[in-house]
Design a protein around this motif. Structure first.
Motif, PDB file in Angstrom:
ATOM      1  N   CYS A 149     -15.836 -29.650  11.437  1.00 38.34           N
ATOM      2  CA  CYS A 149     -14.708 -28.875  10.913  1.00 38.34           C
ATOM      3  C   CYS A 149     -15.163 -27.484  10.469  1.00 38.34           C
ATOM      4  O   CYS A 149     -14.606 -26.456  10.885  1.00 38.34           O
ATOM      5  N   LEU A 150     -16.210 -27.443   9.655  1.00 37.60           N
ATOM      6  CA  LEU A 150     -16.656 -26.160   9.125  1.00 37.60           C
ATOM      7  C   LEU A 150     -17.456 -25.363  10.141  1.00 37.60           C
ATOM      8  O   LEU A 150     -17.466 -24.123  10.099  1.00 37.60           O
ATOM      9  N   ALA A 151     -18.119 -26.058  11.086  1.00 34.72           N
ATOM     10  CA  ALA A 151     -18.794 -25.323  12.165  1.00 34.72           C
ATOM     11  C   ALA A 151     -17.767 -24.537  12.963  1.00 34.72           C
ATOM     12  O   ALA A 151     -17.972 -23.354  13.286  1.00 34.72           O
ATOM     13  N   ALA A 152     -16.655 -25.185  13.283  1.00 33.98           N
ATOM     14  CA  ALA A 152     -15.582 -24.494  13.998  1.00 33.98           C
ATOM     15  C   ALA A 152     -15.038 -23.342  13.179  1.00 33.98           C
ATOM     16  O   ALA A 152     -14.756 -22.249  13.705  1.00 33.98           O
ATOM     17  N   ASN A 153     -14.892 -23.557  11.877  1.00 34.65           N
ATOM     18  CA  ASN A 153     -14.381 -22.507  11.000  1.00 34.65           C
ATOM     19  C   ASN A 153     -15.276 -21.273  11.018  1.00 34.65           C
ATOM     20  O   ASN A 153     -14.797 -20.137  11.130  1.00 34.65           O
TER      21      ASN A 153
END
Length: 518
Positions: free
Chosen positions: A447-451
């Motif tokens: 999730c945060l990698a994509a963010n």
């Protein structure tokens, strides 16, 4: 409403509030560092000494340098491309931190991971503060970004695991609220300290916040859900009782561990058996106990790639990556990171002052709308937010092109308010609701990698695309047509690929599948 308020007061102890405040200092620093270079950009890059001569005159006696002539001792000479690199380096660090936080928090616990982030924030902020070159400033931004990336994985996860089940939606918004507090704080400091070498105090404040977080974490216990899955249920129960208060009945919440994270060797403890800690070597996931099941399905910690290969968790990974890209590609960080330079001379008031107003409205709307995910649903809030941002982007493009300054100012405020309704808070809470406990850490990392990848794309390429379009068409504003088009694509994706999680007790119910018996 009165009964709901009574229930909230009953469920929320003062100790829980303290834990939320301390833990969200991590996500607050994400917002702080994300926007810290916005207001003082021209001063840091030696383009000019102050964005407000009135403020410079007021504080000139506190500055060791000349308040009106550039001095490379007080600034770091760089062009727009170099500044974009310094800004976007933060997101690269964020990506590294986000990828590393999931495995660390799953294997070693949420508390240790949060303590590591406070160390990264202190060191990164200190390096930024003393930097006198682009490479050194970039290293500081990289370290701060790593702390921020890890925090935005760990903090929402920790909050979801300590918050009462009925208030998880409300407390899930605390992550975004704290981010907005950080943005508002740094924009306000930037308005008053963007002159001479005073901008270094803006960056140095990050050292203070990081140190306060590190000290506060001495009062924070490990997540009860993580303890139940990795240490012992008896210790987890004691911790949960301490968080909820001595008169709170935790049995229903503890029972949910039995079907979610508790392993067979400790199930007897749930029925009031031995209250002593169980030998961790017989209860830690990855041992023989790691084959425990959730409704017959194998459990254990899912790795970063394993959640993609697993057909049960793959749709959740697609969904969280999509909504995180939507959060950034609808254009919010074009305002948060570049509003002072972007809106200069386009608006009827100081762009630096408008940025403070923008940050305040973002915070106010986020707080005001915090009950909406629990009332309207997560997916509904996302769609409303995307529609609002897409419409605002279209209006902002037209108002800038045709030189309608008042409409531009108002549209920017609506743009930020629409973000706060759904795209701001909801993506951070959905990652932990779309999968089971065994896959939460890895899903949060995806999730945060994509963010951070999406944030990097905006931070690095927005100034370049904006300048290219301005040169091609002879005036500003055209870049917001791109954001309007991306909002349409984001709305279609959420409609088709993101399920509603409101009122669903677990991931199986969210995805409408029957638990598999292996």
């Amino acid at each position: 409403m009165a009964s709901g308020l009574r229930q909230f007061v009953h469920d929320v102890s003062p100790y829980l509030v303290l834990l939320i405040v301390i833990s969200t200092l991590g996500s607050l620093q994400f917002g702080y560092h994300l926007a810290e270079l916005n207001a003082p950009q021209d001063v840091i890059t030696c383009q000019k000494k102050s964005i407000s001569t009135r403020i410079a005159a007021l504080f000139s006696s506190l500055s060791s340098g000349d308040a009106h002539t550039p001095d490379t001792a007080d600034c770091i000479p760089m062009d727009n491309a170099a500044f974009a690199v310094v800004s976007s380096t933060f997101t690269i660090g964020g990506l590294v931190g986000a990828l590393g936080a999931g495995p660390i928090s799953s294997a070693r616990g949420r508390l240790l991971a949060m303590r590591l982030t406070s160390v990264l924030f202190v060191i990164g902020s200190l390096v930024e503060t003393v930097a006198r070159s682009v490479p050194v400033m970039s290293i500081g931004r990289l370290l701060s970004g790593a702390g921020a990336g890890a925090s935005t994985v760990i903090v929402p996860l920790y909050i979801s695991e300590i918050a009462p089940p009925k208030e998880r939606g409300f407390f899930g918004v605390m992550t975004q609220i704290s981010i907005n507090v950080g943005i508002l704080a740094t924009q306000t400091l930037g308005y008053f300290l963007s002159y001479g070498s005073a901008w270094r105090w803006i960056l140095g404040t990050g050292v203070v916040i990081g140190g306060a977080q590190g000290l506060g974490l001495s009062l924070v216990p490990e997540s009860p859900a993580w303890l139940a899955a990795n240490k012992s249920v008896s210790r987890a129960k004691r911790t949960l009782q301490r968080i909820r208060g001595k008169d709170y009945d935790i049995e229903e919440e503890v029972a949910s561990w039995g079907s979610d994270v508790v392993i067979p060797e400790e199930e007897g403890l749930l029925d009031g058996a031995a209250d002593a800690d169980v030998n961790p070597t017989t209860t830690r996931r990855g041992s023989t106990a790691g084959s425990a099941t959730k409704g017959g399905r194998k459990s254990g910690h899912h790795g970063f790639l394993q959640v993609v290969r697993d057909p049960d968790t793959r749709p959740a990974i697609v969904a969280v990556i999509g909504i995180m890209f939507a959060q950034q590609l609808c254009g919010i960080n074009s305002i948060i990171m570049y509003s002072v330079s972007l809106l200069a001379d386009l608006l009827p008031i100081s762009s630096a002052l408008l940025t403070i107003v923008i940050s305040a409205i973002n915070l106010i709307v986020t707080v005001s709308c915090s009950p909406l995910p629990d009332k309207l649903g997560r997916k509904t809030c996302l769609l409303l937010s995307i529609a609002g941002q897409g419409t605002s982007a279209l209006c902002l493009a037209l108002s800038i092109i045709f030189g309608i300054k008042i409409l531009s100012a108002v549209t920017v405020l609506f743009f930020v308010a629409a973000f706060a309704v759904g795209l701001g808070p909801v993506p951070f809470m959905m990652a932990s609701e779309l999968v089971g406990q065994e896959a939460v850490g890895a899903t949060q990392s995806w999730c945060l990698a994509a963010n951070y990848i999406a944030t990097f794309l905006v931070a690095q390429f927005f100034p370049i695309i904006n300048a290219a379009l301005n040169e091609r068409f002879g005036r500003a504003g055209w870049v917001y047509f791109v954001f309007a088009a991306l909002a349409v694509c984001s709305g279609l994706f959420v409609s088709w690929k993101v399920p509603e999680t409101k009122g669903k007790k677990d991931a199986d119910e969210v995805w409408g599948r029957t638990r598999r018996l292996d």
